[in-house]
Design an enzyme around this catalytic site. Sequence first.
Site, mmCIF file in Angstrom:
data_model
loop_
_atom_site.group_PDB
_atom_site.id
_atom_site.type_symbol
_atom_site.label_atom_id
_atom_site.label_comp_id
_atom_site.label_asym_id
_atom_site.label_seq_id
_atom_site.Cartn_x
_atom_site.Cartn_y
_atom_site.Cartn_z
ATOM 1 C CE1 TYR A 56 33.898 45.811 37.557
ATOM 2 C CE2 TYR A 56 36.129 45.958 37.492
ATOM 3 C CZ TYR A 56 35.185 44.677 37.505
ATOM 4 O OH TYR A 56 34.424 44.002 36.966
ATOM 5 C CE LYS A 86 36.583 41.806 34.148
ATOM 6 N NZ LYS A 86 37.954 42.904 35.847
HETATM 7 P P1 NAP Z 1 34.433 39.990 46.813
HETATM 8 O O1 NAP Z 1 36.008 40.186 46.488
HETATM 9 O O2 NAP Z 1 33.164 38.757 47.173
HETATM 10 O O3 NAP Z 1 33.848 40.856 48.374
HETATM 11 C C1 NAP Z 1 33.335 40.858 48.851
HETATM 12 C C2 NAP Z 1 32.623 42.128 50.341
HETATM 13 O O4 NAP Z 1 33.787 40.815 50.688
HETATM 14 C C3 NAP Z 1 34.077 43.125 49.654
HETATM 15 O O5 NAP Z 1 32.704 44.396 49.368
HETATM 16 C C4 NAP Z 1 35.520 42.882 51.103
HETATM 17 O O6 NAP Z 1 34.821 44.288 52.224
HETATM 18 C C5 NAP Z 1 34.551 41.768 51.816
HETATM 19 N N1 NAP Z 1 35.437 41.564 52.787
HETATM 20 C C6 NAP Z 1 36.767 40.913 51.699
HETATM 21 N N2 NAP Z 1 37.760 40.469 52.218
HETATM 22 C C7 NAP Z 1 36.962 40.047 53.892
HETATM 23 C C8 NAP Z 1 37.848 39.146 54.359
HETATM 24 N N3 NAP Z 1 39.149 38.732 54.920
HETATM 25 N N4 NAP Z 1 36.418 39.157 55.803
HETATM 26 C C9 NAP Z 1 35.836 39.796 55.581
HETATM 27 N N5 NAP Z 1 35.285 40.863 54.728
HETATM 28 C C10 NAP Z 1 35.662 40.517 53.619
HETATM 29 O O7 NAP Z 1 33.382 40.414 45.859
HETATM 30 P P2 NAP Z 1 34.171 40.965 44.670
HETATM 31 O O8 NAP Z 1 34.652 42.646 44.426
HETATM 32 O O9 NAP Z 1 32.328 41.381 43.727
HETATM 33 O O10 NAP Z 1 34.693 40.344 43.694
HETATM 34 C C11 NAP Z 1 35.909 40.522 43.946
HETATM 35 C C12 NAP Z 1 36.183 41.444 42.234
HETATM 36 O O11 NAP Z 1 36.014 40.618 41.301
HETATM 37 C C13 NAP Z 1 36.020 42.639 42.080
HETATM 38 O O12 NAP Z 1 36.504 43.813 42.285
HETATM 39 C C14 NAP Z 1 36.212 42.699 40.441
HETATM 40 O O13 NAP Z 1 37.515 43.272 39.901
HETATM 41 C C15 NAP Z 1 35.462 41.526 40.019
HETATM 42 N N6 NAP Z 1 34.212 41.081 39.382
HETATM 43 C C16 NAP Z 1 33.985 41.430 38.317
HETATM 44 C C17 NAP Z 1 32.820 40.723 37.542
HETATM 45 C C18 NAP Z 1 32.914 40.293 36.347
HETATM 46 O O14 NAP Z 1 32.103 40.159 35.788
HETATM 47 N N7 NAP Z 1 33.821 39.651 35.607
HETATM 48 C C19 NAP Z 1 31.551 41.156 38.582
HETATM 49 C C20 NAP Z 1 32.103 41.145 40.048
HETATM 50 C C21 NAP Z 1 33.107 41.490 40.038
HETATM 51 P P3 NAP Z 1 36.007 45.265 53.073
HETATM 52 O O15 NAP Z 1 36.432 46.090 51.540
HETATM 53 O O16 NAP Z 1 35.187 46.257 53.533
HETATM 54 O O17 NAP Z 1 36.776 44.643 53.021
#
Ligand code: NAP
Length: 321
Positions: A56, A86
């Site tokens: 990341y 990771k």
């Molecule tokens: P997520 O947490 O599902 O968030 C998706 C989007 O939702 C964000 O871009 C955010 O935009 C928006 N958001 C957040 N809170 C909100 C709310 N209360 N209301 C409306 N929109 C909201 O997506 P993700 O980043 O895929 O997952 C979270 C974390 O998991 C990642 O950052 C990473 O650390 C980890 N991850 C790990 C893997 C893996 O392979 N291990 C894969 C994917 C992700 P804003 O910033 O504009 O609020």
Amino acid sequence: MGTSEKIPKLRLNSGHGMPLVGMGTAEFPPVPEKMKSAYLDAIAVGYRHFDTASLYKSEEPLGEAIQEAIKLGLIGSRHELFVTSKLWCNENHPEMVLPSIKNSLRNLKTEYLDLFLIHMPMSVKPGPHSFPIKRDDVVPLNLKGVWEAMEDCQNQGLTKAIGVSNFTTKKLEQLLALAKIPPAVNQVKMNPTWQQQKLKEYCARKGIGITAYSPLGGQSNLSPNPVFTSEVLKKIADAKGKTVAQISLRWLLEQGVIIVVKSFNKERLQQNLDIFDWELTDEERQKISTIPQKKAGTVEFLLSKEGSLNSVDISDIEITE
Ligand code: NAP
């Protein structure tokens, strides 16, 4: 949740407590100044758990934010935080694990991680990585050798716990058969539109914690986000005076999993922590259990269209079941 209130923790099989909600640190493309400022905001509103990865490019800005938070008195020391990082696929080789964690520690300006994960059950040739991952670069994963090196990292005190990410039950079964230290956590995609019942039950039986990533459906703008467009979740949110995001996060919490949720907006960061002092009703839980399931991306999504998998069967690197 005010800053004085603590986020509850789940006790891992390693004996350590892991805060039930953490901040996801990934945003593509990475913009270091924006990231650092979002991580500082998160510490200020009460986050004490951060999910980073070498992939990341968020380790350095997180390290800087932690230093600054200490200077500003937002936290007393790094020990108040739970930091996960990771190992990416190009370093998923036994001899590269130790150098990789040391590099993460340097980036984060810390002496230990709380949790170190194998990012994917896949190994690619060492060297600069590309996305999508070139099919020709995929090589067999030496799971035994890599896990021994992960165990070494824990035994040397470089991380308090070790685990995996994107492992299916089949892959976990292989790992448990050879592990001296069992994985503390499997981090996988999970939300009300991909509920992962089979994996959840398997991990509960084996004492492995689950961390749910993309708890709000993820950041991809390629298709409509299944969480935010769910009529079931919207109705429940309206009736309860909560947001769809909060309903999704509360549902995950009630599944007994740890959540890593990403927002770079201070108000939404705060909103995503306001899920501890209320609950879903049985009727709401029942409705959520009927949401049509949208399978998380398979490994095909990560691989280039061209080229071929020469020495690996696709079923052996699958990340979802
Ligand atoms: P997520 O947490 O599902 O968030 C998706 C989007 O939702 C964000 O871009 C955010 O935009 C928006 N958001 C957040 N809170 C909100 C709310 N209360 N209301 C409306 N929109 C909201 O997506 P993700 O980043 O895929 O997952 C979270 C974390 O998991 C990642 O950052 C990473 O650390 C980890 N991850 C790990 C893997 C893996 O392979 N291990 C894969 C994917 C992700 P804003 O910033 O504009 O609020």
